[in-house]
Write an enzyme that holds these catalytic residues in place. Structure first.
Site, short mmCIF file in Angstrom:
data_model
loop_
_atom_site.label_atom_id
_atom_site.label_comp_id
_atom_site.label_asym_id
_atom_site.label_seq_id
_atom_site.Cartn_x
_atom_site.Cartn_y
_atom_site.Cartn_z
N GLN A 1 49.88 -41.52 19.17
CA GLN A 1 48.88 -42.59 19.04
C GLN A 1 48.56 -42.84 17.58
O GLN A 1 48.55 -43.98 17.10
CB GLN A 1 47.60 -42.18 19.80
N ASP B 1 36.81 -44.57 19.75
CA ASP B 1 37.52 -44.17 20.97
C ASP B 1 36.49 -44.06 22.08
O ASP B 1 35.27 -44.00 21.82
CB ASP B 1 38.23 -42.82 20.70
N CYS C 1 42.06 -47.02 20.30
CA CYS C 1 43.35 -46.70 20.95
C CYS C 1 43.42 -47.24 22.37
O CYS C 1 44.51 -47.32 22.93
CB CYS C 1 43.58 -45.20 20.92
N ARG D 1 52.49 -48.89 19.96
CA ARG D 1 52.81 -47.65 20.68
C ARG D 1 54.28 -47.67 21.11
O ARG D 1 54.98 -46.66 21.05
CB ARG D 1 51.93 -47.50 21.94
#
Ligand code: CP
Length: 315
Positions: free
Chosen positions: A131, A226, A267, A295
């Protein structure tokens, strides 16, 4: 056997090579369309996924390979009937490369003891290295460089993403400030912080943990947050966590303190009104869908590089 278990184990040169390879693959996918011909990726999942599963599986297909989705809840491994060692030794007789998304990082390390093919950490409770490599690729795309850019992370810092940012950013010459609530359950693992500070001394950048979101945001080039409810957090903790993390929500006011042209990353998955407001994630400084797209390019790069190192690329 070269694996990707944690960015702690990878040098700045190895990270830069992964980012450069992902950049080339993104620009020229046709050059890599046969490099996994007759090669098989096994994707071990103990936890849910959208991005990781689809990006690895699509990436393998685009490079001429095949991917197997291996759900541990319907396997001898998940039912406790087969050990990690026996499972991995068996897998390695069939497949060319493995990625694993696991609850416990120790289980990944156990897998690595037996893996005779490359093993990629696709998220554990401790780290999420692929990530962060995709995130750095995204930052470089938007900002033209990595070295010297100030990173600010907001919210839950006792998590895999923060740990991988702490392992990765200082090595790449990027100062990082983590803004989180006080308390061991919210702050980065002290061992990770110590490793980040040691790397930062070598590259001459600063690593800080603060408990004031505005302090972290001031002058930042990259703002990152996040989920407050990572996959392993029990749902009954939601109300308490919302209360403790709300002062670290990324808002337009916080973004206004950042450097001109700062970018916002998450993410994903994200919840609007929780770790960031809708205005931020849907606003012009948000690069979250480029980040999600990268990704795939990064996973293709990692498979390419690790298969190459193992002598398993298609000729
Ligand atoms: N960021 C991330 O790993 O997304 P998924 O959980 O959907 O794979």
């Amino acid at each position: 056997m070269k694996h990707l278990l944690s960015l702690e184990d990878w040098s700045a040169d190895e990270m830069a090579e992964a980012i450069a390879t992902a950049r080339t693959i993104k620009a020229h996918p046709e050059r890599y369309e046969n490099c996994m011909r007759r090669r098989t990726l096994c994707m071990i999942f103990e936890k849910p996924s959208l991005r990781t599963r689809l990006s690895f599986e699509t990436g393998a297909t685009q490079m001429g390979g095949h991917a197997i989705y291996y759900d541990t809840s319907t396997s001898p491994l998940g039912s406790g009937k087969e050990s990690i060692g026996d499972t991995v030794q068996t897998m390695c007789r069939y497949v060319d490369i493995i990625m694993a998304r696991l609850f416990k990082h120790e289980d990944l390390l156990e897998m690595a003891k037996y893996a005779t093919v490359p093993l990629i950490n696709a998220l554990t409770n401790f780290s999420h290295p692929g990530q962060i490599l995709a995130d750095l690729q995204t930052v470089e795309e938007h900002k033209g460089r990595l070295e010297g850019l100030k990173v600010a992370y907001f919210g839950d810092a006792f998590n895999n993403v923060t740990h991988s940012l702490l392992f990765g950013c200082p090595k790449m010459g990027m100062p990082i400030t983590v803004a989180c609530p006080e308390g061991a359950e919210y702050e980065p693992d002290p061992k990770v912080l110590a490793a980040a500070q040691a790397a930062a001394e070598r590259t001459g950048v600063e690593v800080r943990v603060v408990h004031d979101a505005a302090e972290a945001a001031r002058g930042a080039d990259v703002l990152y947050t996040d989920s407050w409810m990572s996959y392993h957090i029990p749902k009954d903790q939601a109300a308490a966590r919302i209360k403790v993390f709300t002062p670290f929500q990324v808002t337009t006011q916080l973004l206004a303190l950042a450097a001109p042209g700062a970018v916002f990353l998450n993410c994903l998955p994200a919840i609007r009104g929780m770790e960031q407001t809708a205005e931020v994630i849907d606003g012009p400084q948000s690069v979250v869908f480029d980040e999600a797209e990268n990704r795939m390019h990064m996973h293709k790069a990692l498979m390419y590089l690790l298969l190459d190192a193992a002598g398993r690329l298609a000729k």
